[in-house]
Design a protein around this motif. Sequence first.
Motif, PDB file in Angstrom:
ATOM      1  N   LYS A   1      20.735  44.324  56.354  1.00 11.76           N
ATOM      2  CA  LYS A   1      20.558  42.886  56.234  1.00 11.76           C
ATOM      3  C   LYS A   1      21.726  42.286  55.440  1.00 11.76           C
ATOM      4  CE  LYS A   1      15.489  42.690  56.364  1.00 11.76           C
ATOM      5  NZ  LYS A   1      14.282  42.216  55.636  1.00 11.76           N
ATOM      6  N   GLY A   2      21.817  40.959  55.500  1.00 14.77           N
ATOM      7  CA  GLY A   2      22.760  40.260  54.645  1.00 14.77           C
ATOM      8  C   GLY A   2      24.168  40.157  55.189  1.00 14.77           C
ATOM      9  N   TYR A   3      24.365  40.505  56.464  1.00 14.60           N
ATOM     10  CA  TYR A   3      25.685  40.383  57.073  1.00 14.60           C
ATOM     11  C   TYR A   3      25.655  39.284  58.138  1.00 14.60           C
ATOM     12  CZ  TYR A   3      27.421  44.650  54.881  1.00 14.60           C
ATOM     13  OH  TYR A   3      27.833  45.591  53.975  1.00 14.60           O
ATOM     14  N   ASN A   4      26.789  38.603  58.299  1.00 21.45           N
ATOM     15  CA  ASN A   4      26.925  37.580  59.327  1.00 21.45           C
ATOM     16  C   ASN A   4      27.570  38.166  60.570  1.00 21.45           C
ATOM     17  OD1 ASN A   4      25.855  35.441  57.805  1.00 21.45           O
ATOM     18  ND2 ASN A   4      27.818  35.048  56.829  1.00 21.45           N
ATOM     19  N   LEU A   5      27.214  37.572  61.723  1.00 21.23           N
ATOM     20  CA  LEU A   5      27.965  37.783  62.952  1.00 21.23           C
ATOM     21  C   LEU A   5      28.816  36.543  63.140  1.00 21.23           C
ATOM     22  CD1 LEU A   5      25.123  39.425  63.437  1.00 21.23           C
ATOM     23  CD2 LEU A   5      26.107  39.717  65.712  1.00 21.23           C
TER      24      LEU A   5
ATOM     25  N   SER B   1      22.681  39.351  60.617  1.00 23.68           N
ATOM     26  CA  SER B   1      22.148  40.687  60.902  1.00 23.68           C
ATOM     27  C   SER B   1      20.644  40.740  60.636  1.00 23.68           C
ATOM     28  CB  SER B   1      22.870  41.739  60.069  1.00 23.68           C
ATOM     29  OG  SER B   1      22.641  41.532  58.676  1.00 23.68           O
ATOM     30  N   ASP B   2      20.139  39.866  59.781  1.00 19.27           N
ATOM     31  CA  ASP B   2      18.701  39.841  59.492  1.00 19.27           C
ATOM     32  C   ASP B   2      17.895  39.565  60.761  1.00 19.27           C
ATOM     33  OD1 ASP B   2      20.206  39.468  57.109  1.00 19.27           O
ATOM     34  OD2 ASP B   2      18.397  38.796  56.069  1.00 19.27           O
ATOM     35  N   LYS B   3      18.411  38.686  61.614  1.00 20.96           N
ATOM     36  CA  LYS B   3      17.681  38.294  62.820  1.00 20.96           C
ATOM     37  C   LYS B   3      17.781  39.350  63.922  1.00 20.96           C
ATOM     38  CE  LYS B   3      18.188  33.322  62.080  1.00 20.96           C
ATOM     39  NZ  LYS B   3      18.734  32.049  62.619  1.00 20.96           N
ATOM     40  N   LEU B   4      18.787  40.201  63.844  1.00 19.64           N
ATOM     41  CA  LEU B   4      19.009  41.205  64.887  1.00 19.64           C
ATOM     42  C   LEU B   4      18.773  42.621  64.375  1.00 19.64           C
ATOM     43  CD1 LEU B   4      22.308  39.754  66.430  1.00 19.64           C
ATOM     44  CD2 LEU B   4      19.953  39.232  67.052  1.00 19.64           C
TER      45      LEU B   4
ATOM     46  N   TRP C   1      27.925  38.151  74.855  1.00 21.06           N
ATOM     47  CA  TRP C   1      28.606  38.436  73.595  1.00 21.06           C
ATOM     48  C   TRP C   1      27.766  37.956  72.421  1.00 21.06           C
ATOM     49  CZ3 TRP C   1      31.964  35.196  70.228  1.00 21.06           C
ATOM     50  CH2 TRP C   1      32.686  35.961  69.305  1.00 21.06           C
ATOM     51  N   GLN C   2      27.600  38.830  71.422  1.00 22.48           N
ATOM     52  CA  GLN C   2      26.786  38.513  70.253  1.00 22.48           C
ATOM     53  C   GLN C   2      27.615  38.078  69.051  1.00 22.48           C
ATOM     54  OE1 GLN C   2      23.308  38.689  70.563  1.00 22.48           O
ATOM     55  NE2 GLN C   2      23.949  38.985  72.683  1.00 22.48           N
TER      56      GLN C   2
END
Length: 591
Positions: A287-291, A303-306, A335-336
């Motif tokens: 958790k706690g990472y951005n895409l 990353s929390d949502k995925l 693309w994510q």
Amino acid sequence: MLKKIIVNLALITAFSSMTSSTTVFADSTSTDMSQNASLGSDSTTESTSESSLSTEATITSPEQTIESSQSDQEGTTTSPSPLYNNEDELRKQFETDSRNQVLSFEEYKSFIETLASLSPSPSQYTAPEVRSLFKASNQRDQIVAEAKKHIGKPYTQNYPDRLGPNKFDCSGLSRYVFLQVTGKNIGDWTVPQEKSGTKVNISKANISQLEPGDLLFWGSSGATYHVAIYIGNEQYIHAPNFDTNVEQSPIWWSAFPPSFALKMNLGNSNPQGNPINDGSYVTITQKGYNLFSSFNWAKKNTSDKLLTNTYQAKYRYNHSNGDTYYSLYDSKGTWQGYINAKAVKKVDGKQGLWLYNNEFVTVTKKDSTIWGNINDFSAKKGNTNSLYQKTYHAQGKYNHFSGEVFYSLYDNKNVWIGYVNKKDLTIGDGKRGLWLYNNEFVTVTKKDSTIWGNINDFSAKKGNTNSLYQKTYHAQGKYNHFSGEVFYSLYDNKNVWIGYVNKKDVAKADGKQGIWMRNNEYVTITKKDYTIWGNINDFSAKKGSTNSLYQKTYHAQGRYNHFSEEVYYSLYDNTQKWIGYVNKTGVSIKH
């Protein structure tokens, strides 16, 4: 001749007016434009260095590419509708055109005549379906790839439409492309754009000093009236003029040479480096990472949502900040975004990462496959018919690349059963498994067995079956326990819950009457006005009353301990003729 030239015009665009009534040369107007100009709703659309790679598979052969581009060229090079039919109409257009600030009417007229005499580019890359052929491996390549995306879009000088993404003028196109790729606004019209790079003089002899992504200008410094994006091989992309579309064109050195060029400083603008083909599968574990949608760090998701989802990392980037980033795609090729490698874990194929589960599940669907391999689904272990309504331990699960979830099932001896799709299971409340609708009537046939209040860990006892022996209860539901045992949930005739009793300790009855129990007693009818029943499940059939049997003796060959808690004797006369069912309270046992 003028009319003919004008009908076939392919005029290069000028730096356009920012509003329908304001020209763009005054410094104050330029300042206003910088503050107010904005991209359309897709201004955050990613323009990534591998985006064209991912769509390259749409072109199946060189022959198809050439045919497609020729067809598109024939369909898009038809002369535009004339804007004017004589010099008076041309002059009226000139008066409303923003280029009248840097060109006299005679220069404007000559300009149109010159450009109208030029043929469109024969380049195969004008075909919309092959715009994605260009492999964008660095930021210059990204600029070319982004510019090619907009070939065929219409020209306008209306503000803010001219800034894209659906329509453009020449400076609007260059502004949009550079903003998408580099994140920088190089200026809203041609004059400020002259300051976005290093000015160089060019000619056919020294064109090699330019690189794809540099800019070409027409006009003198401070009074330029057209700009184009150089794409290499003496070709450029630009937004020409009214009633034309964005197009690719060769440099016309004799008829229409650029006045000068800008070398754009893009050498240090690619900190993420070039995309590296990867192709591995990864599961998001932190958790706690951005895409990100770009390496300008525009947030696309988190990353929390995925979390625990599995994706394909088609490309990776070794960024100058020391971290590695994966470019993630789902099973549909969507693309994510870019994610830090620290947020994911590489896995062994499409199955994804083994995730600790420790759930007990009951198989609720027949005719589904039990898999021995969920990477390529190459091994089948059978189907769920053999597992139907049984309970198993899902020790782990896999959030598969396909979007499906598979449970890894084990039986009560810890023997692995296989992988079963979550859709074919129902999660139970612990080891007892799923409550299954039963609606059966059962008679307790065994003493000294436990009545349970909890069958997950068997921590609560409610007594033993001695108190229930030979009585009939309603098994409203049952549990196919993980242990392999079946437990009935019993209720009495007042709908009071009795508890859980093992199926081995009861006998299934034919309805509310309970089970037939051997009796072999002789009884005398001692009560009048009792009903003789032909059916004691629903008491739907009457055979008469005990008045006709009063004080006579019969053979009670069997009895039923009814769900109602009444006892009924099944009576026969001395010829073995069945008389019917009579309530025990209406007879007296003869000794």
